[in-house]
Motif scaffolding. Structure first.
Motif, PDB file in Angstrom:
ATOM      1  N   SER A   1     -54.174 -32.770  55.541  1.00  0.00           N
ATOM      2  CA  SER A   1     -53.874 -33.456  56.800  1.00  0.00           C
ATOM      3  C   SER A   1     -54.658 -34.758  56.890  1.00  0.00           C
ATOM      4  O   SER A   1     -54.157 -35.768  57.373  1.00  0.00           O
ATOM      5  CB  SER A   1     -54.157 -32.554  58.004  1.00  0.00           C
ATOM      6  N   GLU A   2     -55.880 -34.746  56.387  1.00  0.00           N
ATOM      7  CA  GLU A   2     -56.715 -35.945  56.357  1.00  0.00           C
ATOM      8  C   GLU A   2     -56.108 -36.992  55.425  1.00  0.00           C
ATOM      9  O   GLU A   2     -56.015 -38.170  55.769  1.00  0.00           O
ATOM     10  CB  GLU A   2     -58.113 -35.539  55.873  1.00  0.00           C
TER      11      GLU A   2
ATOM     12  N   GLN B   1     -40.598 -31.986  56.295  1.00  0.00           N
ATOM     13  CA  GLN B   1     -41.528 -33.097  56.341  1.00  0.00           C
ATOM     14  C   GLN B   1     -40.735 -34.401  56.382  1.00  0.00           C
ATOM     15  O   GLN B   1     -39.645 -34.484  55.839  1.00  0.00           O
ATOM     16  CB  GLN B   1     -42.473 -33.065  55.135  1.00  0.00           C
TER      17      GLN B   1
ATOM     18  N   VAL C   1     -52.006 -36.738  59.254  1.00  0.00           N
ATOM     19  CA  VAL C   1     -51.219 -35.942  60.200  1.00  0.00           C
ATOM     20  C   VAL C   1     -52.062 -34.780  60.700  1.00  0.00           C
ATOM     21  O   VAL C   1     -53.099 -34.454  60.123  1.00  0.00           O
ATOM     22  CB  VAL C   1     -49.922 -35.407  59.555  1.00  0.00           C
ATOM     23  N   ALA C   2     -51.605 -34.135  61.762  1.00  0.00           N
ATOM     24  CA  ALA C   2     -52.303 -32.971  62.298  1.00  0.00           C
ATOM     25  C   ALA C   2     -52.215 -31.805  61.317  1.00  0.00           C
ATOM     26  O   ALA C   2     -51.194 -31.617  60.647  1.00  0.00           O
ATOM     27  CB  ALA C   2     -51.686 -32.567  63.636  1.00  0.00           C
ATOM     28  N   GLU C   3     -53.277 -31.031  61.256  1.00  0.00           N
ATOM     29  CA  GLU C   3     -53.333 -29.901  60.322  1.00  0.00           C
ATOM     30  C   GLU C   3     -52.224 -28.890  60.582  1.00  0.00           C
ATOM     31  O   GLU C   3     -51.685 -28.300  59.645  1.00  0.00           O
ATOM     32  CB  GLU C   3     -54.697 -29.225  60.412  1.00  0.00           C
TER      33      GLU C   3
ATOM     34  N   ILE D   1     -49.087 -29.537  58.570  1.00  0.00           N
ATOM     35  CA  ILE D   1     -49.138 -29.084  57.171  1.00  0.00           C
ATOM     36  C   ILE D   1     -48.695 -27.630  57.111  1.00  0.00           C
ATOM     37  O   ILE D   1     -47.865 -27.246  56.284  1.00  0.00           O
ATOM     38  CB  ILE D   1     -50.564 -29.239  56.579  1.00  0.00           C
TER      39      ILE D   1
END
Length: 137
Positions: free
Chosen positions: A88-89, A108, A93-95, A98
């Motif tokens: 995510s990092e 996605q 994007v927000a975890e 994922i």
């Protein structure tokens, strides 16, 4: 046998083609399993049926758009030995996204798909503009 919450009619489990608007592109049609009231026609889901329908829609969108499958996303992340938090990092994007992509609940975006493909082909390179964390350094 389930019963309709609107009219109390019997609602057998049915599998029928259903068309969904999905991810900004053309609609996709899947074989969808749900309960359908024999009296009023109301369609509803029970248990994990909605998640299964979401997975089928996401899979159809991935095929339609030529995106990597959810299993492939997991394989890329695991081949890099990254956690979902690290992915995510990297992707910005927000975890929880994922997780939803890897579980097959949502497709996605194409931009993310391209990043996964770059990471799959060149695991030592990050997409342009992505800072390296201390963990990756």
């Amino acid at each position: 046998m389930e019963y309709c919450h609107l009219c109390d009619g019997e609602a057998p489990l049915v599998t029928v083609p259903r068309t969904f608007e999905a991810s900004g592109g053309p609609s996709v049609t899947i074989n969808d399993t749900a309960y359908q009231c024999a009296r009023c026609g109301e369609v509803f889901y029970g248990g994990g049926m909605m998640d299964e329908s979401l997975r089928r829609v996401a899979a159809a969108v991935r095929v339609r758009d030529g995106l990597l499958g959810s299993e492939e996303l997991v394989a890329v992340r695991e081949s890099l030995r990254h956690t979902p938090a690290r992915m995510s990092e990297i992707l910005g994007v927000a975890e929880d996204l994922i997780s939803k992509w890897e579980q097959g609940l949502f497709p996605q975006p194409a931009k993310v798909d391209r990043a996964y493909r770059r990471l799959r082909g060149e695991p030592d390179r990050l997409p342009k503009g992505v800072p390296r964390s201390r963990e990756a350094a």
